[in-house]
Motif scaffolding. Structure first.
Motif, PDB file in Angstrom:
ATOM      1  N   ARG A   1       1.133  -1.588  -0.034  1.00  9.97           N
ATOM      2  CA  ARG A   1      -0.073  -0.321  -0.005  1.00  9.97           C
ATOM      3  C   ARG A   1       0.883   1.134  -0.152  1.00  9.97           C
ATOM      4  N   ILE A   2       1.983   1.466   0.967  1.00  6.76           N
ATOM      5  CA  ILE A   2       2.865   2.331   0.637  1.00  6.76           C
ATOM      6  C   ILE A   2       3.853   2.122  -0.621  1.00  6.76           C
ATOM      7  N   ARG A   3       4.043   1.019  -1.072  1.00  7.93           N
ATOM      8  CA  ARG A   3       4.311   1.367  -2.160  1.00  7.93           C
ATOM      9  C   ARG A   3       3.706   2.042  -3.762  1.00  7.93           C
ATOM     10  N   GLU A   4       2.019   1.809  -3.525  1.00  9.14           N
ATOM     11  CA  GLU A   4       1.111   2.200  -3.815  1.00  9.14           C
ATOM     12  C   GLU A   4       1.106   3.596  -4.332  1.00  9.14           C
ATOM     13  N   ALA A   5       0.957   4.162  -2.577  1.00  7.57           N
ATOM     14  CA  ALA A   5       1.487   5.891  -2.872  1.00  7.57           C
ATOM     15  C   ALA A   5       2.316   5.999  -2.937  1.00  7.57           C
ATOM     16  N   ALA A   6       3.745   5.675  -2.774  1.00  9.30           N
ATOM     17  CA  ALA A   6       4.295   6.546  -2.853  1.00  9.30           C
ATOM     18  C   ALA A   6       5.147   6.559  -4.682  1.00  9.30           C
ATOM     19  N   THR A   7       4.576   5.409  -5.716  1.00 11.07           N
ATOM     20  CA  THR A   7       4.653   5.366  -7.131  1.00 11.07           C
ATOM     21  C   THR A   7       3.322   6.281  -7.533  1.00 11.07           C
ATOM     22  N   ALA A   8       2.614   6.980  -7.252  1.00 11.47           N
ATOM     23  CA  ALA A   8       1.742   7.279  -7.354  1.00 11.47           C
ATOM     24  C   ALA A   8       2.782   8.760  -7.583  1.00 11.47           C
ATOM     25  N   MET A   9       2.881   9.219  -5.897  1.00  9.38           N
ATOM     26  CA  MET A   9       3.673  10.601  -6.091  1.00  9.38           C
ATOM     27  C   MET A   9       5.170  10.487  -7.329  1.00  9.38           C
ATOM     28  N   ALA A  10       5.785   9.442  -6.930  1.00 10.93           N
ATOM     29  CA  ALA A  10       6.723   9.362  -8.367  1.00 10.93           C
ATOM     30  C   ALA A  10       6.361   9.915  -9.792  1.00 10.93           C
ATOM     31  N   GLN A  11       5.320   9.256 -10.394  1.00 17.72           N
ATOM     32  CA  GLN A  11       4.242   9.551 -11.528  1.00 17.72           C
ATOM     33  C   GLN A  11       4.120  11.123 -11.451  1.00 17.72           C
ATOM     34  N   GLU A  12       3.777  11.918 -10.114  1.00 20.55           N
ATOM     35  CA  GLU A  12       3.697  12.867 -10.295  1.00 20.55           C
ATOM     36  C   GLU A  12       4.578  13.988 -10.599  1.00 20.55           C
ATOM     37  N   LEU A  13       5.730  13.393  -9.629  1.00 19.58           N
ATOM     38  CA  LEU A  13       7.189  14.374  -9.857  1.00 19.58           C
ATOM     39  C   LEU A  13       7.835  13.927 -11.394  1.00 19.58           C
ATOM     40  N   HIS A  14       7.729  13.081 -11.446  1.00 20.49           N
ATOM     41  CA  HIS A  14       8.087  12.841 -13.290  1.00 20.49           C
ATOM     42  C   HIS A  14       7.541  13.743 -14.591  1.00 20.49           C
ATOM     43  N   ARG A  15       6.457  14.064 -14.163  1.00 23.15           N
ATOM     44  CA  ARG A  15       5.829  14.340 -14.976  1.00 23.15           C
ATOM     45  C   ARG A  15       5.875  16.347 -14.323  1.00 23.15           C
ATOM     46  N   TYR A  16       6.031  16.774 -13.021  1.00 26.38           N
ATOM     47  CA  TYR A  16       6.597  18.237 -13.178  1.00 26.38           C
ATOM     48  C   TYR A  16       7.855  18.624 -12.464  1.00 26.38           C
ATOM     49  N   ASP A  17       8.880  17.477 -12.549  1.00 28.63           N
ATOM     50  CA  ASP A  17      10.103  17.746 -11.814  1.00 28.63           C
ATOM     51  C   ASP A  17      11.670  17.386 -13.150  1.00 28.63           C
ATOM     52  N   GLY A  18      11.103  15.719 -13.669  1.00 34.24           N
ATOM     53  CA  GLY A  18      12.000  15.831 -14.201  1.00 34.24           C
ATOM     54  C   GLY A  18      11.923  14.200 -14.411  1.00 34.24           C
ATOM     55  N   GLU A  19      12.705  14.112 -15.103  1.00 30.53           N
ATOM     56  CA  GLU A  19      12.445  12.193 -15.047  1.00 30.53           C
ATOM     57  C   GLU A  19      13.498  11.096 -13.851  1.00 30.53           C
ATOM     58  N   TYR A  20      13.787  12.329 -12.823  1.00 28.54           N
ATOM     59  CA  TYR A  20      14.596  11.786 -11.858  1.00 28.54           C
ATOM     60  C   TYR A  20      14.639  13.021 -10.828  1.00 28.54           C
ATOM     61  N   GLY A  21      14.584  11.709  -9.708  1.00 30.98           N
ATOM     62  CA  GLY A  21      15.284  13.162  -8.231  1.00 30.98           C
ATOM     63  C   GLY A  21      15.325  12.378  -7.546  1.00 30.98           C
ATOM     64  N   THR A  22      14.949  13.308  -6.330  1.00 30.70           N
ATOM     65  CA  THR A  22      14.400  13.160  -4.864  1.00 30.70           C
ATOM     66  C   THR A  22      13.852  14.025  -4.330  1.00 30.70           C
ATOM     67  N   TYR A  23      12.020  13.606  -3.634  1.00 33.06           N
ATOM     68  CA  TYR A  23      12.404  14.579  -3.218  1.00 33.06           C
ATOM     69  C   TYR A  23      11.307  14.451  -1.436  1.00 33.06           C
ATOM     70  N   ARG A  24      12.174  15.812  -0.895  1.00 35.05           N
ATOM     71  CA  ARG A  24      12.405  14.870   0.646  1.00 35.05           C
ATOM     72  C   ARG A  24      11.161  16.719   1.504  1.00 35.05           C
ATOM     73  N   THR A  25      10.632  16.290   2.515  1.00 32.22           N
ATOM     74  CA  THR A  25      10.140  16.794   3.523  1.00 32.22           C
ATOM     75  C   THR A  25      10.119  16.321   5.210  1.00 32.22           C
ATOM     76  N   THR A  26      10.181  16.202   5.857  1.00 33.54           N
ATOM     77  CA  THR A  26       9.982  16.265   7.037  1.00 33.54           C
ATOM     78  C   THR A  26       8.867  16.042   7.542  1.00 33.54           C
ATOM     79  N   VAL A  27       8.530  15.253   8.431  1.00 30.62           N
ATOM     80  CA  VAL A  27       7.495  14.201   9.038  1.00 30.62           C
ATOM     81  C   VAL A  27       7.970  13.976  10.282  1.00 30.62           C
ATOM     82  N   SER A  28       7.065  15.008  11.851  1.00 33.74           N
ATOM     83  CA  SER A  28       7.245  14.497  12.929  1.00 33.74           C
ATOM     84  C   SER A  28       8.895  14.925  13.364  1.00 33.74           C
ATOM     85  N   GLY A  29       8.704  16.041  12.596  1.00 36.26           N
ATOM     86  CA  GLY A  29      10.603  16.029  12.888  1.00 36.26           C
ATOM     87  C   GLY A  29      11.686  15.243  12.318  1.00 36.26           C
TER      88      GLY A  29
END
Length: 242
Positions: A143-171
């Motif tokens: 289930r986590i992979r499904e959500a992460a893959t959907a994110m990867a598809q959107e990132l691919h769409r607007y931020d390039g062929e490859y890369g790394t998305y970073r954020t902070t959750v609960s510190g």
């Protein structure tokens, strides 16, 4: 004045005999080294045995004798077996005078293990199965992979062929690396953190349980970043020259 000199006595016979005796000692000590390796285990090790006249240290490596050293009660140590050079004849003779005592001590050591496992338990409790735990872990990760893959598809769409998305959750730092529409990894906690998703295998079940409740917040943070980006783009003024 005379040119005649006395003939030099050859030491060849002494050296030959020394080498024969040393070879016999090496072969015999090699058998003891193999028995010692069986008892102690491992590819290398050593043990010291005491006799009335001194101490013998037998070292083995790769199932064979590395060296056999005799340290008499007085005098210099003697390497009856060595990987460097054969002992001097007199030194070897002195060591061999105590060799039988050493072998007797060695044999007593080996025989002291007779009956060691006579009362050892060979019946053990059944091992609990982790199959259900692993199946549930894999279901959650899917289930986590499904959500992460959907994110990867959107990132691919607007931020390039490859890369790394970073954020902070609960510190804690969360990183999603994408390649095309696929997830390369989802890592939590920086370079020494936990890979919730990777190409090397599933994450440990305890780590999945510890982090799964923050996955929703991770996705929400991504959605907020996308919304903010869309809002910023909507405020860009663009005019063309008539």
């Amino acid at each position: 004045m005379t040119d005649a000199f006395d003939d030099v006595v050859s030491a060849d016979n002494v050296a030959t005999r020394r080498d024969e005796v040393a070879a016999s000692v090496r072969a015999h000590a090699g058998e003891m080294a193999r028995q010692l390796a069986v008892i102690q285990g491992g590819d290398y090790g050593q043990r010291t045995f005491e006799t009335a006249d001194g101490e013998w240290t037998l070292k083995y490596e790769a199932g064979d004798v590395q060296y056999l050293r005799f340290e008499p009660g007085s005098g210099s140590e003697i390497y009856a077996v060595s990987s460097k050079q054969p002992p001097e004849p007199e030194a070897l003779e002195r060591a061999l005078a105590d060799y039988d005592a050493f072998v007797e001590t060695f044999n007593e050591y080996v025989e002291s293990f007779d009956g060691l496992f006579d009362d050892a338990a060979t019946s053990f409790p059944p091992v609990a199965s982790a199959a259900e735990l692993a199946a549930e872990r894999d279901r959650i990760l899917e289930r986590i992979r499904e959500a992460a893959t959907a994110m990867a598809q959107e990132l691919h769409r607007y931020d390039g062929e490859y890369g790394t998305y970073r954020t902070t959750v609960s510190g804690t730092r969360w990183e999603l690396k994408w390649d095309g529409d696929a997830v390369s990894y989802l890592r939590v906690g920086g370079s020494d953190g936990t890979y919730l998703l990777s190409q090397y295998g599933p994450a440990p079940a305890p780590e999945v349980r510890r982090l799964v409740d923050d996955v929703g917040a991770f996705v929400e943070s991504f959605n907020e970043d996308v919304a903010d980006l869309e809002a910023d783009l909507s405020r860009v003024a663009f005019e063309t020259t008539p």
